[in-house]
Design a protein around this motif. Structure first.
Motif, short mmCIF file in Angstrom:
data_model
loop_
_atom_site.label_atom_id
_atom_site.label_comp_id
_atom_site.label_asym_id
_atom_site.label_seq_id
_atom_site.Cartn_x
_atom_site.Cartn_y
_atom_site.Cartn_z
N ALA A 137 0.82 -1.22 0.00
CA ALA A 137 0.00 0.00 0.00
C ALA A 137 0.85 1.26 0.00
CB ALA A 137 -0.94 0.00 1.21
N ASN A 138 2.13 1.15 0.34
CA ASN A 138 3.01 2.32 0.38
C ASN A 138 3.94 2.41 -0.82
OD1 ASN A 138 1.87 3.27 2.72
ND2 ASN A 138 3.42 2.39 4.07
N VAL A 139 3.67 1.61 -1.83
CA VAL A 139 4.36 1.74 -3.12
C VAL A 139 3.34 2.27 -4.12
CG1 VAL A 139 5.54 0.53 -5.00
CG2 VAL A 139 5.95 -0.15 -2.61
N LEU A 140 3.56 3.49 -4.58
CA LEU A 140 2.63 4.16 -5.48
C LEU A 140 3.19 4.17 -6.90
CD1 LEU A 140 1.64 7.32 -3.39
CD2 LEU A 140 0.82 4.98 -3.18
N PHE A 141 2.27 4.23 -7.88
CA PHE A 141 2.66 4.32 -9.28
C PHE A 141 2.10 5.60 -9.89
CE2 PHE A 141 2.37 -0.39 -8.65
CZ PHE A 141 3.72 -0.67 -8.80
N ARG A 142 2.89 6.23 -10.71
CA ARG A 142 2.42 7.42 -11.44
C ARG A 142 3.00 7.40 -12.84
NH1 ARG A 142 5.43 12.98 -9.72
NH2 ARG A 142 3.71 13.69 -11.02
N THR A 143 2.31 8.07 -13.75
CA THR A 143 2.80 8.16 -15.12
C THR A 143 3.69 9.39 -15.26
OG1 THR A 143 0.77 9.31 -15.74
CG2 THR A 143 0.85 6.96 -16.15
N VAL A 144 4.76 9.23 -16.01
CA VAL A 144 5.68 10.34 -16.30
C VAL A 144 6.06 10.28 -17.77
CG1 VAL A 144 6.61 10.44 -13.96
CG2 VAL A 144 7.70 8.95 -15.64
N GLU A 145 6.43 11.41 -18.31
CA GLU A 145 6.93 11.47 -19.68
C GLU A 145 8.45 11.37 -19.65
OE1 GLU A 145 5.14 11.47 -22.41
OE2 GLU A 145 3.29 11.42 -21.21
N GLU A 146 8.96 10.32 -20.24
CA GLU A 146 10.40 10.06 -20.20
C GLU A 146 10.88 9.73 -21.60
OE1 GLU A 146 13.75 10.25 -18.07
OE2 GLU A 146 11.88 10.06 -16.93
N GLY A 147 11.78 10.54 -22.14
CA GLY A 147 12.35 10.28 -23.46
C GLY A 147 11.30 10.24 -24.56
N GLY A 148 10.28 11.07 -24.44
CA GLY A 148 9.26 11.14 -25.47
C GLY A 148 8.19 10.08 -25.38
N ARG A 149 8.18 9.29 -24.34
CA ARG A 149 7.14 8.28 -24.18
C ARG A 149 6.66 8.24 -22.73
NH1 ARG A 149 10.07 2.34 -24.51
NH2 ARG A 149 11.32 2.52 -22.60
N THR A 150 5.49 7.69 -22.54
CA THR A 150 4.89 7.61 -21.21
C THR A 150 5.41 6.39 -20.48
OG1 THR A 150 2.89 8.71 -21.98
CG2 THR A 150 2.73 7.49 -19.93
N GLU A 151 5.88 6.59 -19.26
CA GLU A 151 6.38 5.51 -18.42
C GLU A 151 5.60 5.48 -17.11
OE1 GLU A 151 8.50 3.19 -18.92
OE2 GLU A 151 9.45 3.79 -20.80
N VAL A 152 5.62 4.31 -16.48
CA VAL A 152 5.07 4.17 -15.14
C VAL A 152 6.23 4.10 -14.16
CG1 VAL A 152 3.68 2.74 -13.58
CG2 VAL A 152 3.05 2.93 -16.00
N ARG A 153 6.14 4.92 -13.12
CA ARG A 153 7.22 4.98 -12.15
C ARG A 153 6.71 4.57 -10.77
NH1 ARG A 153 10.36 10.26 -12.60
NH2 ARG A 153 11.27 9.07 -14.31
N ALA A 154 7.48 3.75 -10.07
CA ALA A 154 7.15 3.38 -8.70
C ALA A 154 7.78 4.38 -7.75
CB ALA A 154 7.66 1.97 -8.39
N MET A 155 7.04 4.73 -6.71
CA MET A 155 7.53 5.68 -5.72
C MET A 155 7.25 5.16 -4.31
SD MET A 155 6.22 9.33 -7.23
CE MET A 155 4.51 8.91 -6.88
N VAL A 156 8.20 5.37 -3.42
CA VAL A 156 7.99 5.06 -2.01
C VAL A 156 7.19 6.20 -1.39
CG1 VAL A 156 9.11 4.63 0.20
CG2 VAL A 156 10.15 3.79 -1.90
#
Length: 490
Positions: A137-156
């Motif tokens: 529950a304390n690992v969140l995901f968000r979308t980011v624009e990286e190198g011209g494409r959309t990525e999913v990033r994990a965050m603490v």
């Protein structure tokens, strides 16, 4: 609290979630044209300086870290009524807990989560901060624009239990999520980054094989975890090298673990091999609108004692039902129409390893059971216990899972206060009763994440108490389970 139109300079869109200590709102930063998450301290804790200080420390800890893998705090302020708030990253792709509810991760996806969460933890450790509550529950995901494409990033996220390392070396509060907490943390010992490494290894185990390494019902159980089952399952087979890496991360003695989080992540990647790497095309974790959550779910601080509660002993089912009379009266007084509900056809009776405790529960609750002895609080010794729930982490205050915990402990009188549940928005008045000369105390907590939580303690004998906690979607089921609790030999 009702939805405000603004929090500071931020326009509120909707509520993301709430817990006992805070409410999180999805808001909009009109100046920067960006969605944000605003976490506001609950009004009932505004005057509690210890809780207020912990809330503000979370913001300070997060501000110390400049990492894409740690939730960012952009701003902080105070509302007109004195409540502090934090403005943070908005996680538009939900939590790891959300993902694991609907799909299994591949080895490559699991490794990528470990890499990114590990990078976030390493960034915290470099800045002298421990997380102390790493869990899905304390690992969140968000979308980011990286190198011209959309990525999913994990965050603490959620450093509500975070501590500066210099403080943790001197004083450690016993807290955390039992199935993921390191033994030394459950024992209240001074901590170092290897406690977070242990939690990351438990998270790895869950992602790889689909089950947590342990299903501890309490922090007392987490203090002496024993060896977890083999990592491989009939559906997913892993090389011995992978099992060895994860087991070393889960070593009960911190001296036997990996030197740091980075070393653990590197060893895991080497053991899984190149076939486990995420593919180069497209997001390593697919974007899924059905999975997307409106933001991070706040994770309130767990109580300092294990979740549990005492219950009527050595009575037949009919006699025990009388112990519920006070609850029935309260419910009727609240206009709930608290009739005895027809029990489900599918039920199962479960007994602990010693044959001392038994309970009958809906069969779908029997997905995670622990019939082993437990360590009573405050070093009281080892006694019979029984935990049954719909998930291994049903005692986690942020989940909506259901379950029951029974535990015998020493005591010559009822405690003044049963365990508290700040994650619940309401509580009935305590009901003190006497049944055949056995004193009982019961409290029903309402509007909890999963429905209701009932805490009860009963004087079994002159020097023994029975402590029972039931978490259920409704009162009728909780009452029926309480009615079917038995203690033998007292």
């Amino acid at each position: 609290m009702p939805m405000p139109s603004r929090l500071g300079r931020y326009a509120v869109r909707r509520r993301i979630g709430s817990g006992g200590f805070a409410t999180v709102w999805l808001a909009y930063d009109e100046q920067l044209d960006s969605p944000v998450a605003v976490k506001v301290l609950a009004d009932n804790w505004t005057e509690d300086q210890a809780v207020r200080q912990r809330f503000l420390e979370e913001g300070r800890f997060l501000r110390k870290v400049e990492s894409p893998y740690v939730v960012s705090v952009y701003d902080a302020g105070e509302l007109e009524d004195g409540r502090p708030y934090l403005v943070m990253s908005y996680a538009d792709q939900g939590t790891l807990a959300d993902r694991l509810e609907v799909l299994a991760l591949t080895s490559g996806q699991a490794l990528e989560v470990v890499r990114q969460v590990g990078a976030g933890l390493q960034a915290l450790h470099v800045r002298g901060v421990l997380h102390r509550d790493v869990k899905p529950a304390n690992v969140l995901f968000r979308t980011v624009e990286e190198g011209g494409r959309t990525e999913v990033r994990a965050m603490v996220a959620d450093l509500g239990l975070g501590k500066a390392l210099d403080m943790s070396s001197r004083l450690t509060m016993i807290a955390g999520t039992p199935s993921f907490v390191a033994p030394e943390q459950a024992q209240g010992e001074p901590l170092d980054p290897r406690a977070d490494q242990y939690s990351l290894a438990a998270l790895t185990y869950l992602m790889l094989c689909g089950r947590a390494p342990y299903s501890h019902a309490s922090l007392a159980a987490a203090a002496a975890p024993g060896a977890p089952p083999a990592l491989s399952t009939p559906d997913r087979d892993f090389p011995p090298e992978v099992d060895a890496v994860v087991r070393r991360g889960l070593a009960p003695d911190r001296e036997d673990r990996w030197p740091d989080v980075a070393a653990y992540v590197e060893a895991l990647a080497a053991a899984l091999g190149p076939d486990a790497d995420a593919g180069p095309s497209g997001p390593w974790l697919p974007l899924d609108p059905e999975l997307t959550q409106p933001g991070a779910r706040p994770s309130p601080l767990p109580p300092s004692r294990p979740l549990a509660e005492p219950v009527p002993p050595r009575r037949t089912r009919r006699r025990v039902l009388g112990a519920v009379a006070g609850l029935l009266a309260l419910a009727v007084g609240l206009g709930i129409g608290y009739a005895v509900e027809q029990r489900r056809d599918a039920e199962i009776s479960i007994t602990d390893d010693t044959g001392t405790l038994s309970v009958t529960v809906p069969s779908d609750w029997d997905r995670a059971r622990s019939p082993r002895m437990w360590q009573a609080p405050d070093g009281g010794g080892e006694f019979p216990a029984l935990s049954v729930g719909t998930t291994a982490d049903w005692t986690d205050v942020a989940t909506t899972a259901q379950g029951v915990f029974l535990g015998i402990l020493p005591g010559d009188e009822l405690p003044e206060q049963v365990p508290q549940h700040p994650e619940c928005d309401g509580a009935d008045e305590p009901v003190d009763d006497t049944i055949d000369d056995n004193a009982t105390r019961t409290v029903v907590y309402t509007r909890c994440p999963g429905g209701v939580t009932v805490e009860r303690i009963v004087q079994l004998a002159s020097n023994r108490l029975l402590w029972v906690q039931v978490r259920s979607a409704d009162r009728a089921t909780a009452t029926a389970v309480l009615d079917d609790v038995e203690a033998h030999g007292y």
